[in-house]
Design a protein around this motif. Structure first.
Motif, mmCIF file in Angstrom:
data_model
loop_
_atom_site.group_PDB
_atom_site.id
_atom_site.type_symbol
_atom_site.label_atom_id
_atom_site.label_comp_id
_atom_site.label_asym_id
_atom_site.label_seq_id
_atom_site.Cartn_x
_atom_site.Cartn_y
_atom_site.Cartn_z
ATOM 1 N N LEU A 1 16.766 -15.141 59.484
ATOM 2 C CA LEU A 1 16.921 -14.097 60.073
ATOM 3 C C LEU A 1 16.510 -12.823 60.031
ATOM 4 N N VAL A 2 17.639 -12.715 59.244
ATOM 5 C CA VAL A 2 17.743 -11.497 58.179
ATOM 6 C C VAL A 2 16.147 -10.800 58.046
ATOM 7 N N SER A 3 15.660 -11.961 57.384
ATOM 8 C CA SER A 3 14.060 -11.138 57.003
ATOM 9 C C SER A 3 13.253 -11.074 58.270
ATOM 10 N N ARG A 4 13.369 -11.828 58.393
ATOM 11 C CA ARG A 4 12.422 -11.567 60.179
ATOM 12 C C ARG A 4 12.642 -10.096 60.721
ATOM 13 N N ARG A 5 13.636 -9.818 61.433
ATOM 14 C CA ARG A 5 14.343 -9.059 62.001
ATOM 15 C C ARG A 5 14.484 -7.677 61.077
ATOM 16 N N GLY A 6 14.761 -7.766 59.549
ATOM 17 C CA GLY A 6 14.607 -6.526 58.689
ATOM 18 C C GLY A 6 15.943 -6.017 58.398
ATOM 19 N N SER A 7 17.095 -7.016 59.290
ATOM 20 C CA SER A 7 18.430 -6.070 59.865
ATOM 21 C C SER A 7 19.841 -7.610 59.336
#
Lengths: 508, 619
Positions: A355-361
């Protein structure tokens, strides 16, 4: 030779990967995965070769290393260490698959370096679980820090340097206490035996006077409590887990932290039985505090990686609780808990990483409504989360319940209080799910979040499958673990309390 | 054979969840088939059981040894007896009807496949709950139904209120799970076993205080699952789920699991007067509280939810009365399962025709447009308020009778509850089906399709004949007696006195409601200048306000202060220490220039420390 060979496989792999030309990034990954899978096969064969009728060390090999100081290359496993090695050997290839693109954008460090480091780490992981010479254990215990240090420091997030250094300093300070205690133990052994030794099995035969036991125990315990980590020595973990890549966090929290609790169970109890019993009430109190402290802090986090790290602090509280009540249910429960926690936390870290790698946060508030745009990813998230809250039907439930049952017979108050921890576990997992997965997706979420990819699914699905399978057939693991636990009880000289009422034939 | 009961719906759920979109077209039919298959198998096993003599009716199926650590030996074993078979029939029978109904109700929902998967998962978990032969395996079913309930309450995930309601249900149930966990642990520590058979055999040898604690822990578990005071607040919010879910899980089956647990653990409750008294008090409070909440709700589903709480209160109360009450608790559970499921499906049918509006103030005169719904709902209404010879009359009357035999106050509570039940149900009937039409012009009420009305008709038949069938044909007291024990109360007010009194109270409640809501026009907007009691009932008797004040806000405060404490005090202390020695931050700064050098410095520092300690120890 079996265990040394098992260590050699990833070692050779890491060298091969490291020697590749930098341009051959894909090949490096494939070779790394190949060696990790070969190690997995080897470790499965190793555990299948165990004789479950005995709780003693098996596959033992011993070579002189520094005979002048009684230091030897002694490897051996019992059911507990063997199952932890298998758990680690499963997690490493999964971490490699999940972290396939982790190193591509690293500011320092190369792709091949990343995967080479992971394999080096695996060498030390096997070593630290198999070492039965305490000096050798210490060497692996410290050596493990370096690949992790570089994995965080070179491939991590913006605060990686701070987090890596904090991790290293904490571990080194803990290690120093251990070293001091180790030398003290050596001195005691040389006084009693005429010649000093670090050999675990010999050390269990020592008759150390209680005062010395207590001092030495504290030295070791401090190192292991930092490593585990237990409150209040825990603050390095959330930083490290938040800055590391998800694959590194999986190995760091899933495997490395277990070294602390494993060593309490495997070394402290047998070598210092009197001190262990003496400090048990205090440590149990600390464990119960850890359960609640970790859970409440997890609820209070706004960063998803830190949240998962704090849930682990809570889980380590359960593990330590089970170890220091010293009943068979507590000890087996804790051993099984360590295995399950590796899979469960691994799955959580990986999914959060996706999730973090997709959203960048990493901010929880930046998510919401993911279920609508990526339902399978949300489903995997939920299953991993449910394993984290020890849902009945999953393996984590069996281990947590065994710990609580084992604890009750010895310390009812601690067990009753700890049981309320299951409410907080539901709060931190389900509230996280609500905040990130439900609701109407924002524009940013709709644009950035894509459905889980085939590679990502391949990495995380086996973990969930194992967690569910072990929930229904936990004996696969417990049959291996139980004999070793009986052996520990023999070393400490404790037996399970009897049921208050015993009815003939009602037990089966 | 017993395992197949659970296996069929489990396979259905698995296929639908793992099969993904490929199963969209036919998934719901598979789910219906699996549930129906389980019902047919259950019916077959039931007929088989009827044919056997009383001693041979109980059958077990040991699948494998599940957990064995020291003395902690748990079989993965199933067990079918007279008590579990009636549950099997209720779960799969009502379950299948609701599966069929959902084909119509969820026809246009984009997530229909997922819905049916969860329904199948629920049926499987609920069957495991009632078929397990030990408390630990029961726990898996117990939590499994909780999971299905969570998933289905928050089924419309985009709605924040639905997501919150699902989470709330799970967390409140976890408080109950603490009770179940502790009960199982206590059983193991005391008896060395957690199988029903073992605990039943050993219970008498346990010390009275331990037995009482086990009973109280089980009661806590039951309070969570069955929405009993003080853990009742989640059930009203649970109405966020699709209406078929409310009918199946939050009326007919799952919420009654607490009653099952208490009756199943009768060996414990038989021995502890204190635990039984606690059960009765909880039941009495909840039956009045739920009915009270039901009187002021304008949301038809929440009105029915309050009613469910109240009716389960009756069951819990009866179970707390001991051997005189166990069988009637189960009897009322079964009749309630039929008529309440029918009422909920009726409410769903009304909503279906009213653009999903749940506010009864927007209804009125619907008997003209929805004849079948009106008729089936009406029969359910007669059953729940206890008009003879409808199903609820028989079961509720027995509970009131037994309650009077034990205590006058408890008897009066059940009698008062019957009056209030008649009031809120009449109010619901009047506001929905009678009076003038109050809906907007763009709403076009219409009857639901046959796929929905047929299950309603079947359940209405159950509401009419179910009670008589079970009492006179099935002889429910003696059917259950071998499992639960049964004793006739020694002295009570005679039925011939009690029935007229009860009926008078019921008639009074109904008449009062009819005068207020049937004869007078109902305002479309709820009046705000109402008395305190109405306000309290609308606010769910301040259950949530209490939870927030007692747990949520202090918990939030604690979490916030601990989070601050952790980053400032603990971490700050260590960092400050490090900074004062050599400067953690300075080192970290240096690190950015070149890792190798800083690292070497660190190592050197470490080595010096090691050397120092070596020297110290040697000395």
């Amino acid at each position: 030779m079996l265990l040394t060979t098992l260590m050699l496989i990833p070692l050779v792999g890491s060298i091969v990967v490291f020697l590749l030309p930098a341009a051959k990034a894909t090949l490096a990954k494939q070779i790394a995965l190949g060696f990790a899978l070969a190690t997995l096969v080897g470790s499965v064969l190793m555990v299948l070769g165990l004789d479950n009728s005995s709780g003693g060390l098996q596959h033992v090999e011993s070579y002189d290393w520094i005979p002048a100081f009684g230091i030897s290359w002694t490897l051996g496993v019992n059911g507990i260490s063997a199952s932890l090695i298998v758990m680690s050997a499963i997690l490493v290839p999964i971490a490699i698959i999940a972290g396939w693109w982790d190193a591509e954008n690293a500011s320092q460090g190369s792709v091949k370096g990343y995967f080479s480091l992971i394999l080096v780490l695996e060498v030390f992981i096997i070593g630290v679980f198999a070492a039965n010479d305490l000096f050798l254990f210490y060497v692996f215990f410290e050596a493990m820090l370096f690949p992790i240090y570089f994995l965080i420091g070179r491939f991590g997030g913006p605060q990686r340097a701070y987090a890596a250094m904090k991790f290293l300093l904490y571990s080194l300070v803990g290690g120093l206490f251990m070293l001091a205690a180790l030398i003290g133990l050596y001195v005691v052994s040389s006084r009693q035996l005429g010649q000093g030794t670090f050999d675990f099995q010999t050390l269990t035969t020592l008759n150390i006077d209680p005062a010395t036991q207590k001092m030495l125990f504290l030295g070791f315990f401090f190192a292991f409590a930092v490593k585990a980590p237990m409150v209040p020595f825990h603050t390095w973990l959330p930083d490290a887990a938040a800055e590391a890549t998800p694959a590194t966090s999986t190995l760091l929290v899933g495997v490395l932290d277990k070294v602390g609790t494993f060593a309490m169970l495997h070394f402290l109890l047998p070598i210092f039985p009197e001190a262990s019993k003496f400090y048990a009430p205090a440590i149990i109190t600390l464990a119960v505090i850890s359960i609640f402290y970790g859970a409440l802090l997890a609820i209070g986090q706004t960063d998803v990686m830190r949240l998962v790290a704090f849930t682990s602090i809570s889980h380590f509280g359960f593990i330590v609780l089970g170890i220091f009540v010293m009943t068979s249910q507590g000890l087996s429960g804790s051993s099984f808990y360590m295995v399950n926690h590796g899979f469960s936390t691994g799955a959580l870290f990986l999914v959060m990483g996706y999730l973090v790698s997709r959203r960048g946060s990493k901010r929880i508030a930046d998510f919401g409504g993911v279920q609508k745009v990526a339902p399978i990813l949300a489903g995997v998230f939920l299953l991993s989360g449910l394993s984290g809250l020890a849902l009945p039907g999953m393996s984590t439930f069996v281990s947590e319940f065994l710990v609580l049952t084992g604890a009750y017979a010895v310390n009812p108050t601690a067990a009753i209080i700890a049981t309320f921890g299951i409410v907080l576990a539901a709060v931190y997992i389900l509230w996280l799910y609500q905040r990130m997965m439900t609701g109407v997706p924002s524009k940013e979420v709709e644009e950035s979040i894509t459905e889980i990819s085939r590679r990502e699914l391949v990495a995380v699905a086996p973990l969930i499958a194992i967690i569910i399978a072990l929930g229904f057939v936990p004996q696969v693991a417990l049959n291996v673990i139980n004999p070793a636990v009986e052996q520990v009880q023999t070393y400490v000289g404790v037996t399970d309390p009897e049921a208050t009422v015993v009815i003939e034939g009602s037990g089966s | 054979m017993i395992a197949a009961l659970i296996g069929l719906p489990l396979v259905g759920a698995t296929v639908l969840l793992l099969g993904g979109r490929r199963t969209n077209a036919w998934g719901h039919f598979l789910a219906v088939a699996m549930s129906a298959g389980s019902f047919l198998l259950g019916a077959f096993l039931f007929i088989q059981m009827v044919g056997k003599s009383e001693e041979e009716r109980e059958v077990g199926q040991h699948l494998f040894d599940w957990i064995a650590v020291g003395a902690f030996q748990i079989p993965f074993g199933l067990h079918l007896d007279q008590l579990s078979i009636v549950f099997v029939l209720l779960i799969t029978g009502v379950g299948t009807l609701i599966h069929i109904y959902s084909i119509g109700y969820m026809e246009h929902d984009p997530n229909r496949r997922r819905f049916f998967a969860y329904l199948n998962l629920f049926v499987a978990a609920m069957l495991l709950l009632v078929l397990a032969d030990n408390y630990f395996l029961l726990y898996v079913g117990w939590e499994g139904v909780g999971l299905a309930s969570y998933l289905l309450i928050s089924f419309y995930q985009q709605k924040p209120s639905a997501a919150t309601a699902g989470k709330k249900a799970f967390i409140v149930n976890r408080v109950g799970d603490v009770g179940l966990s502790l009960a199982i642990i206590l059983m193991f520590v005391t008896f060395g076993t957690v199988t029903f058979e073992g605990v039943n055999a050993a219970a008498e040898s346990g010390s009275p205080s331990t037995i009482t604690w086990i009973g109280l822990a089980l009661l806590l578990a039951a309070c969570g699952k069955s929405a009993q005071f003080p853990l009742q607040s989640w059930l009203l919010d649970a109405m966020e789920g699709p209406t078929p879910v409310s009918a199946l899980i939050h009326a007919a089956t799952m919420v009654t699991a607490g009653v099952y647990l208490i009756v199943r653990a009768h060996a414990i409750f038989d021995l502890s007067e204190t635990a039984r008294t606690a059960v009765v008090i909880v039941g009495a409070i909840t039956l009045l509280l739920g009915a009270f909440i039901g009187t002021a709700k304008d949301d038809i589903k929440k009105g029915l939810a309050g009613s469910t709480m109240s009716q389960i209160g009756y069951m819990v109360l009866a179970a707390g009365l001991g051997p005189v009450g166990y069988v009637f608790a189960i009897f009322h559970l079964l009749t309630h399962g039929m008529f309440k499921a029918g009422l909920f499906l009726g409410a769903g049918s009304v909503m279906h025709g009213m653009h999903d509006d749940v506010n009864m103030r927007h209804y009125g005169a619907l008997r003209i447009m929805m004849k079948i719904t009106y008729a089936t709902f009406g029969l359910g209404f007669l059953a729940i308020i206890g008009v003879p010879p409808f199903a609820g009359f028989w079961s509720k009357d027995e509970i009131i009778y037994v309650a009077f035999s034990q205590s006058l106050i408890i008897g009066l509570a059940t009698l008062l509850g019957a009056g209030v039940t008649a009031f809120y149900m009449t109010r619901m009937m009047a506001m929905t089906f009678f009076g003038e039409a109050r809906w907007e012009d763009d709403v076009h009420p219409h009857e639901s399709p046959a796929v929905m009305t047929i299950p309603m008709i079947v359940l209405a038949l159950g509401s009419v004949f179910g009670g008589m069938a079970m009492l006179f044909v099935g002889d429910i007291e003696h059917w259950l007696e071998p499992v639960t024990g049964f004793a006739k109360p020694e002295h009570s007010v005679s039925h011939s006195v009690l029935i007229p009194i009860t009926l008078a109270v019921v008639l009074g409640g109904a008449l009062f409601a009819w005068l207020r809501y049937g004869r007078r026009p109902v305002p479309v907007v709820a009046p705000t200048d109402v008395r305190f009691l109405t306000r309290a009932a609308r606010a769910d008797a301040y259950g949530d306000a209490l939870n927030e004040a007692a747990f949520m806000r202090p918990g939030q405060y604690l979490t916030r202060s601990l989070t601050w404490f952790d980053s400032k005090a603990i971490d700050g202390l260590v960092s400050g220490l490090a900074a004062s020695i050599g400067g953690l931050s300075a080192r970290a700064q240096r690190l950015q220039n070149g890792y190798a050098r800083s690292y070497a410095v660190t190592m050197l520092g470490g080595a010096v420390l090691i050397a120092l300690i070596l020297l110290l120890v040697r000395l």
